[in-house]
Write a protein that holds these residues in place. Structure first.
Motif, PDB file in Angstrom:
ATOM      1  N   ALA A  20       6.074  12.635   6.573  1.00  0.00           N
ATOM      2  CA  ALA A  20       7.221  11.603   6.559  1.00  0.00           C
ATOM      3  C   ALA A  20       7.559  11.073   5.066  1.00  0.00           C
ATOM      4  N   GLY A  21       7.045  11.673   3.946  1.00  0.00           N
ATOM      5  CA  GLY A  21       7.352  11.462   2.568  1.00  0.00           C
ATOM      6  C   GLY A  21       8.633  12.140   1.953  1.00  0.00           C
ATOM      7  N   VAL A  22       8.849  11.993   0.682  1.00  0.00           N
ATOM      8  CA  VAL A  22      10.312  12.627   0.364  1.00  0.00           C
ATOM      9  C   VAL A  22       9.923  14.060   0.486  1.00  0.00           C
ATOM     10  N   LEU A  23       8.945  14.537  -0.191  1.00  0.00           N
ATOM     11  CA  LEU A  23       8.813  16.339  -0.328  1.00  0.00           C
ATOM     12  C   LEU A  23       8.619  16.802   1.308  1.00  0.00           C
ATOM     13  N   GLY A  24       7.676  16.095   1.862  1.00  0.00           N
ATOM     14  CA  GLY A  24       7.214  16.194   3.247  1.00  0.00           C
ATOM     15  C   GLY A  24       8.360  16.526   4.041  1.00  0.00           C
ATOM     16  N   THR A  25       9.345  15.684   4.056  1.00  0.00           N
ATOM     17  CA  THR A  25      10.576  15.577   5.175  1.00  0.00           C
ATOM     18  C   THR A  25      11.293  16.899   4.699  1.00  0.00           C
ATOM     19  N   ASP A  42       1.133  11.105   9.798  1.00  0.00           N
ATOM     20  CA  ASP A  42       1.267  10.327   8.573  1.00  0.00           C
ATOM     21  C   ASP A  42       0.499   8.986   8.966  1.00  0.00           C
ATOM     22  N   ILE A  43       0.341   8.341   7.870  1.00  0.00           N
ATOM     23  CA  ILE A  43      -0.270   6.788   8.171  1.00  0.00           C
ATOM     24  C   ILE A  43       0.749   5.959   8.502  1.00  0.00           C
ATOM     25  N   ASN A  44       2.034   6.243   8.109  1.00  0.00           N
ATOM     26  CA  ASN A  44       3.038   5.474   8.450  1.00  0.00           C
ATOM     27  C   ASN A  44       3.766   5.942   9.576  1.00  0.00           C
ATOM     28  N   ASN A  95      -1.248  20.273   3.798  1.00  0.00           N
ATOM     29  CA  ASN A  95      -2.002  19.119   3.453  1.00  0.00           C
ATOM     30  C   ASN A  95      -0.997  18.494   2.485  1.00  0.00           C
ATOM     31  N   GLY A  96       0.053  17.595   2.782  1.00  0.00           N
ATOM     32  CA  GLY A  96       1.102  17.156   1.993  1.00  0.00           C
ATOM     33  C   GLY A  96       0.664  15.792   1.534  1.00  0.00           C
ATOM     34  N   ALA A  97      -0.044  14.913   2.147  1.00  0.00           N
ATOM     35  CA  ALA A  97      -0.468  13.554   1.912  1.00  0.00           C
ATOM     36  C   ALA A  97      -1.066  13.430   0.335  1.00  0.00           C
ATOM     37  N   GLY A  98      -0.653  12.575  -0.402  1.00  0.00           N
ATOM     38  CA  GLY A  98      -1.128  12.759  -1.557  1.00  0.00           C
ATOM     39  C   GLY A  98      -0.375  11.829  -2.705  1.00  0.00           C
ATOM     40  N   GLY A  99      -0.395  11.391  -3.853  1.00  0.00           N
ATOM     41  CA  GLY A  99       0.195  10.714  -4.783  1.00  0.00           C
ATOM     42  C   GLY A  99      -0.791  10.046  -5.618  1.00  0.00           C
ATOM     43  N   ASN A 100      -0.062   9.194  -6.634  1.00  0.00           N
ATOM     44  CA  ASN A 100      -0.625   8.556  -7.684  1.00  0.00           C
ATOM     45  C   ASN A 100      -0.428   6.932  -7.404  1.00  0.00           C
ATOM     46  N   ALA A 178      -6.898  10.079 -13.100  1.00  0.00           N
ATOM     47  CA  ALA A 178      -7.401  10.363 -11.742  1.00  0.00           C
ATOM     48  C   ALA A 178      -6.672  11.247 -10.873  1.00  0.00           C
ATOM     49  N   TYR A 179      -5.140  11.216 -10.854  1.00  0.00           N
ATOM     50  CA  TYR A 179      -4.277  12.253 -10.227  1.00  0.00           C
ATOM     51  C   TYR A 179      -4.230  13.583 -10.678  1.00  0.00           C
ATOM     52  N   SER A 180      -4.604  13.730 -12.115  1.00  0.00           N
ATOM     53  CA  SER A 180      -4.829  15.067 -12.714  1.00  0.00           C
ATOM     54  C   SER A 180      -5.914  15.577 -12.335  1.00  0.00           C
ATOM     55  N   ALA A 182      -7.649  15.207  -9.682  1.00  0.00           N
ATOM     56  CA  ALA A 182      -7.845  15.367  -8.389  1.00  0.00           C
ATOM     57  C   ALA A 182      -6.937  16.456  -7.936  1.00  0.00           C
ATOM     58  N   LYS A 183      -5.677  16.856  -8.432  1.00  0.00           N
ATOM     59  CA  LYS A 183      -5.008  17.982  -8.320  1.00  0.00           C
ATOM     60  C   LYS A 183      -5.451  19.322  -8.888  1.00  0.00           C
ATOM     61  N   ALA A 184      -6.366  19.338  -9.992  1.00  0.00           N
ATOM     62  CA  ALA A 184      -6.784  20.054 -10.529  1.00  0.00           C
ATOM     63  C   ALA A 184      -8.143  20.664  -9.529  1.00  0.00           C
ATOM     64  N   ALA A 208       2.628  24.236  -6.014  1.00  0.00           N
ATOM     65  CA  ALA A 208       2.484  23.290  -7.188  1.00  0.00           C
ATOM     66  C   ALA A 208       3.762  22.737  -7.594  1.00  0.00           C
ATOM     67  N   PRO A 209       4.423  21.653  -6.788  1.00  0.00           N
ATOM     68  CA  PRO A 209       5.617  20.892  -7.310  1.00  0.00           C
ATOM     69  C   PRO A 209       5.717  20.779  -8.735  1.00  0.00           C
ATOM     70  N   GLY A 210       6.822  21.043  -9.360  1.00  0.00           N
ATOM     71  CA  GLY A 210       7.113  20.389 -10.850  1.00  0.00           C
ATOM     72  C   GLY A 210       7.391  19.050 -10.547  1.00  0.00           C
ATOM     73  N   PHE A 211       8.558  18.626 -11.141  1.00  0.00           N
ATOM     74  CA  PHE A 211       8.977  17.068 -11.211  1.00  0.00           C
ATOM     75  C   PHE A 211      10.005  16.979 -10.380  1.00  0.00           C
ATOM     76  N   PHE A 212       9.797  15.918  -9.577  1.00  0.00           N
ATOM     77  CA  PHE A 212      10.867  15.405  -8.323  1.00  0.00           C
ATOM     78  C   PHE A 212      10.902  13.884  -8.438  1.00  0.00           C
ATOM     79  N   ILE A 213      11.884  13.329  -8.481  1.00  0.00           N
ATOM     80  CA  ILE A 213      12.061  11.761  -8.582  1.00  0.00           C
ATOM     81  C   ILE A 213      11.713  11.183  -7.314  1.00  0.00           C
ATOM     82  N   THR A 214      10.473  10.741  -6.892  1.00  0.00           N
ATOM     83  CA  THR A 214      10.209  10.031  -5.573  1.00  0.00           C
ATOM     84  C   THR A 214       9.523   8.857  -5.853  1.00  0.00           C
ATOM     85  N   HIS A 215       9.346   7.985  -4.638  1.00  0.00           N
ATOM     86  CA  HIS A 215       8.653   6.819  -4.598  1.00  0.00           C
ATOM     87  C   HIS A 215       7.357   6.507  -5.485  1.00  0.00           C
ATOM     88  N   GLN A 216       6.448   7.920  -5.612  1.00  0.00           N
ATOM     89  CA  GLN A 216       5.426   7.540  -6.307  1.00  0.00           C
ATOM     90  C   GLN A 216       5.419   7.578  -7.870  1.00  0.00           C
TER      91      GLN A 216
HETATM   92  P1  NAD Z   1       5.699  10.278  -1.019  1.00  0.00           P
HETATM   93  O1  NAD Z   1       4.934   9.245  -1.281  1.00  0.00           O
HETATM   94  O2  NAD Z   1       7.124  10.330  -0.512  1.00  0.00           O
HETATM   95  O3  NAD Z   1       4.981  10.855   0.427  1.00  0.00           O
HETATM   96  C1  NAD Z   1       3.752  10.752   0.737  1.00  0.00           C
HETATM   97  C2  NAD Z   1       3.466  10.538   2.389  1.00  0.00           C
HETATM   98  O4  NAD Z   1       2.115  10.494   2.759  1.00  0.00           O
HETATM   99  C3  NAD Z   1       3.881   9.331   2.735  1.00  0.00           C
HETATM  100  O5  NAD Z   1       4.641   9.514   3.922  1.00  0.00           O
HETATM  101  C4  NAD Z   1       2.703   8.353   3.087  1.00  0.00           C
HETATM  102  O6  NAD Z   1       2.748   7.408   4.295  1.00  0.00           O
HETATM  103  C5  NAD Z   1       1.830   9.301   3.355  1.00  0.00           C
HETATM  104  N1  NAD Z   1       0.208   8.999   3.284  1.00  0.00           N
HETATM  105  C6  NAD Z   1       0.053   7.989   2.128  1.00  0.00           C
HETATM  106  N2  NAD Z   1      -1.553   8.145   2.209  1.00  0.00           N
HETATM  107  C7  NAD Z   1      -1.826   8.393   3.678  1.00  0.00           C
HETATM  108  C8  NAD Z   1      -2.930   8.656   4.228  1.00  0.00           C
HETATM  109  N3  NAD Z   1      -4.089   8.056   3.800  1.00  0.00           N
HETATM  110  N4  NAD Z   1      -2.920   9.414   5.416  1.00  0.00           N
HETATM  111  C9  NAD Z   1      -1.886  10.087   5.919  1.00  0.00           C
HETATM  112  N5  NAD Z   1      -0.691   9.902   5.348  1.00  0.00           N
HETATM  113  C10 NAD Z   1      -0.681   9.266   4.086  1.00  0.00           C
HETATM  114  O7  NAD Z   1       5.178  11.493  -2.027  1.00  0.00           O
HETATM  115  P2  NAD Z   1       5.823  12.756  -2.250  1.00  0.00           P
HETATM  116  O8  NAD Z   1       6.428  12.680  -3.638  1.00  0.00           O
HETATM  117  O9  NAD Z   1       6.705  13.279  -1.172  1.00  0.00           O
HETATM  118  O10 NAD Z   1       4.585  13.690  -2.540  1.00  0.00           O
HETATM  119  C11 NAD Z   1       4.065  14.628  -1.494  1.00  0.00           C
HETATM  120  C12 NAD Z   1       3.195  15.477  -2.187  1.00  0.00           C
HETATM  121  O11 NAD Z   1       3.468  16.090  -3.235  1.00  0.00           O
HETATM  122  C13 NAD Z   1       1.806  14.701  -2.852  1.00  0.00           C
HETATM  123  O12 NAD Z   1       0.867  15.353  -2.472  1.00  0.00           O
HETATM  124  C14 NAD Z   1       2.171  14.472  -4.119  1.00  0.00           C
HETATM  125  O13 NAD Z   1       0.949  14.274  -4.991  1.00  0.00           O
HETATM  126  C15 NAD Z   1       2.752  16.027  -4.447  1.00  0.00           C
HETATM  127  N6  NAD Z   1       3.615  16.150  -5.605  1.00  0.00           N
HETATM  128  C16 NAD Z   1       4.701  15.317  -5.922  1.00  0.00           C
HETATM  129  C17 NAD Z   1       5.401  15.394  -6.916  1.00  0.00           C
HETATM  130  C18 NAD Z   1       6.462  14.549  -7.280  1.00  0.00           C
HETATM  131  O14 NAD Z   1       7.403  14.674  -8.030  1.00  0.00           O
HETATM  132  N7  NAD Z   1       7.000  13.671  -6.503  1.00  0.00           N
HETATM  133  C19 NAD Z   1       5.164  16.452  -7.784  1.00  0.00           C
HETATM  134  C20 NAD Z   1       3.900  17.464  -7.489  1.00  0.00           C
HETATM  135  C21 NAD Z   1       3.162  17.156  -6.493  1.00  0.00           C
END
Ligand code: NAD
Length: 283
Positions: A20-25, A42-44, A95-100, A178-180, A182-184, A208-216
């Motif tokens: 449900a996140g930005v990249l996931g969608t 998704d948790i949400n 496996n898309g869930a993740g973040g900093n 921590a994020y670095s 974990a991703k390694a 391995a996505p580069g840089f995208f402006i998202t919530h995290q």
């Molecule tokens: P996002 O915050 O938009 O989406 C993350 C989603 O994960 C959210 O929908 C959230 O509800 C869900 N989530 C969070 N905790 C959860 C849990 N415990 N169980 C189930 N779902 C959970 O993030 P995004 O920017 O779309 O990132 C998606 C992935 O891409 C992540 O793994 C992130 O680390 C990685 N990533 C992002 C970027 C970037 O520039 N945004 C760059 C490289 C990698």
């Protein structure tokens, strides 16, 4: 020869955590466009349902929202039962869930003689709670869903796992240890699991996505007051040979490629989708 296509993905069942996140969608939109059935785990739940309904209406594919916490095995097992009932056996896991989190971010980039008496702004001020949270979400949050959601693939001797790594996996960015780390660990785990499962028909790769402006990361790369890039955001653009942040849609091609049979001799790799960032030495 027939033109190559992603038609093998039609009617397969794909689970995407954090979908449900930005990249996931953006990834879900691409996968739905080729007729795959998708469970957004998704948790949400509320947002997962909303995204699922919108993409289902737009694409005609079967897309459902499922509540699941990637850090809780029981919740994932419950989600799997529901997905099997509603969509069938699982063929693909992303496996898309993740973040900093700001709690796992140092205030200063590097220690200097000027800031070294404010230890709370440095590595020494990081609270273990924040560190643990970020490490767990990215590493354990990939490990547990993989254990739970690949058992149908094992039975069918065919399936695909796609992990989501980051530029931080190759070279850590300042401020986010921590994020670095974990991703390694995701790149390492991708290789490890690809070997472990290669003879039972399950491929394991990562993007391995580069840089995208998202919530995290918005709080790090944008200056909220002016709406311009922060100095850190500008540095990212300057170090990206294509000179810009990515659009979430830029991940769609690599995603379809790695989950489809088109790549059926590829396992254990990480594909950067980064506008050249990881290829550039900075000079
Ligand atoms: P996002 O915050 O938009 O989406 C993350 C989603 O994960 C959210 O929908 C959230 O509800 C869900 N989530 C969070 N905790 C959860 C849990 N415990 N169980 C189930 N779902 C959970 O993030 P995004 O920017 O779309 O990132 C998606 C992935 O891409 C992540 O793994 C992130 O680390 C990685 N990533 C992002 C970027 C970037 O520039 N945004 C760059 C490289 C990698």
């Amino acid at each position: 020869m027939e033109p190559l296509s992603f038609s093998d993905l039609k009617n397969k069942v794909c689970v995407i955590t954090g979908g449900a996140g930005v990249l996931g969608t953006a990834m879900v939109k691409a996968i739905a466009s080729v007729g795959t059935k998708i469970a957004i785990a998704d948790i949400n739940k509320e947002v997962a349902d909303k995204v699922a309904a919108e993409i289902a209406a737009e694409s005609g594919a079967e897309v459902i929202g499922i509540e699941a916490n990637v850090l809780d095995k029981a919740s994932l097992e419950k989600a799997k039962v529901e997905i099997n009932e509603k969509l069938g056996e699982i063929d693909i896991l992303i496996n898309g869930a993740g973040g900093n989190s700001p709690q796992a971010t140092t205030k200063v980039e590097v220690m200097t003689e000027e800031n070294m008496d404010k230890l709370e702004d440095t590595f020494y001020g990081l609270e273990m709670e924040g560190f643990d949270k970020v490490f767990a979400l990215n590493f354990k949050g990939t490990l547990l869903p993989t254990m739970v959601f690949t058992t149908d693939m094992l039975k069918n001797k065919k399936g695909v796992v796609l992990n989501v790594s980051s530029m931080n996996s190759y070279k850590p960015l300042t401020k986010i240890p921590a994020y670095s780390a974990a991703k390694a660990s995701i790149n390492n785990f991708t290789e490890w699991l690809s070997v472990h499962l290669a003879k039972v028909g399950i491929r394991v790769n990562a993007i391995a996505p580069g840089f995208f402006i998202t919530h995290q990361n918005r709080f790090l790369v944008m200056d909220e007051k002016t709406g311009n890039y922060s100095p850190r955001g500008q540095k990212i653009v300057d170090n990206t040979p294509m000179g810009k942040f990515g659009e979430p849609e830029d991940l769609q091609g690599a995603t379809l490629f790695l989950i489809s049979d088109v790549s059926n001799f590829i396992t254990g790799i990480v594909i950067p989708v980064d506008g050249g960032y990881s290829a550039f030495g900075g000079v």
